[in-house]
Design an enzyme around this catalytic site. Structure first.
Site, PDB file in Angstrom:
ATOM      1  CB  SER A 140     -24.066 -38.761 -23.178  1.00 29.47           C
ATOM      2  OG  SER A 140     -24.635 -39.710 -22.310  1.00 29.47           O
ATOM      3  CE1 TYR A 153     -22.801 -35.574 -18.746  1.00 35.16           C
ATOM      4  CE2 TYR A 153     -24.419 -37.322 -19.052  1.00 35.16           C
ATOM      5  CZ  TYR A 153     -23.162 -36.804 -19.285  1.00 35.16           C
ATOM      6  OH  TYR A 153     -22.258 -37.494 -20.058  1.00 35.16           O
TER       7      TYR A 153
END
Length: 260
Positions: A140, A153
């Protein structure tokens, strides 16, 4: 037609929906055999039916919860050798460090990091033996630039990038490639878990990527030595700028970063 994929076996985790499902479709369209892995047998069967009816491609399903690392070895024995592994399974929860529960923290690392590493370890011996293969890890942009309420995260995605970069060097003398995929927000069900009040998704909706765009980029890079796929380009530019001038980016981007 990507001739590199003809007859290759591709295992995709988190393949019952979202980005994983779209990667499966585009892979099947290129003549690959696809193994769909996820927790929901019924959803996997639905995707399998679509693939076989639309493309006539070989498609198998594998019920697998990657957070249960003790199940992964048995699952890969069932699957058999694979030429390409797409570690796509993952989830996030947007909460501040003080608000986030230790249970959620543990779950994110079990799925996003430990499961990814375990799957990779199971796939590698065959790839190394045949001197050919590809590990594709869905990371990501959060692995490059952390923002408020996504610290845990982001930490998992930083870990994925660190593992991938080391693994790439370890495999430099083999025919096995390692690619990390670093997308910004994608229009999938990811945000039903990550952003339960819907505020973040609403505020950035016009900037979100489509699953098809990301999936096409991933499939086009299969069986190549592509190091990274970074989308969208402007967000990757911000990430690069952050590496050089973190304090300035944090100050200028403060308003945008707090949209979660």
């Amino acid at each position: 037609m990507n001739k590199r994929l003809k007859g290759k076996t591709i295992l995709i985790t988190g393949a019952s929906g979202g980005l994983g499902e779209r990667i499966a479709y585009f892979s099947a369209a290129e003549g690959a055999e696809v193994i769909l892995a996820a927790r929901s047998d019924s959803r996997l069967k639905t995707v399998q039916k679509k693939i076989t009816s639309e493309f006539g491609a070989a498609c198998r399903t594998l019920v697998l919860d990657v957070s249960r690392t003790e199940e992964i070895e048995a699952a890969f024995k069932t699957a058999g050798p694979v030429d390409i592994l797409v570690n796509n399974a993952g989830f996030g929860i947007f909460e501040t460090a003080i608000e986030a529960s230790l249970e959620d923290m543990k779950s994110m690392f079990e799925v996003n990091v430990f499961g990814l590493i375990a799957c990779t370890k199971m796939a590698l011996p065959h790839m190394i033996a045949q001197n050919s293969g590809h590990i594709i890890n869905i990371a990501s942009q959060a692995g490059k630039i952390s923002t408020p309420k996504s610290g845990l995260y982001a930490a998992t995605k930083h870990a994925v990038l660190g593992f991938s970069n080391s693994l790439r060097m370890e495999l430099a003398d083999t025919g096995v490639n390692v690619t990390t995929v670093n997308p910004g927000p994608i229009k999938t069900d990811f945000f039903k878990t990550a952003d339960q009040n819907g505020d973040y998704e609403e505020s950035i909706g016009k900037w979100m990527l489509t699953p098809d765009k990301v999936a096409q980029k991933v499939v086009s890079a299969m069986m190549t030595n592509k190091r990274e796929i970074n989308l969208p380009s402007w967000m990757n530019g911000v990430s690069k700028l952050y590496q050089l001038f973190p304090s300035i980016v944090e100050k200028v981007g403060r308003g945008a970063f707090y949209k979660k």
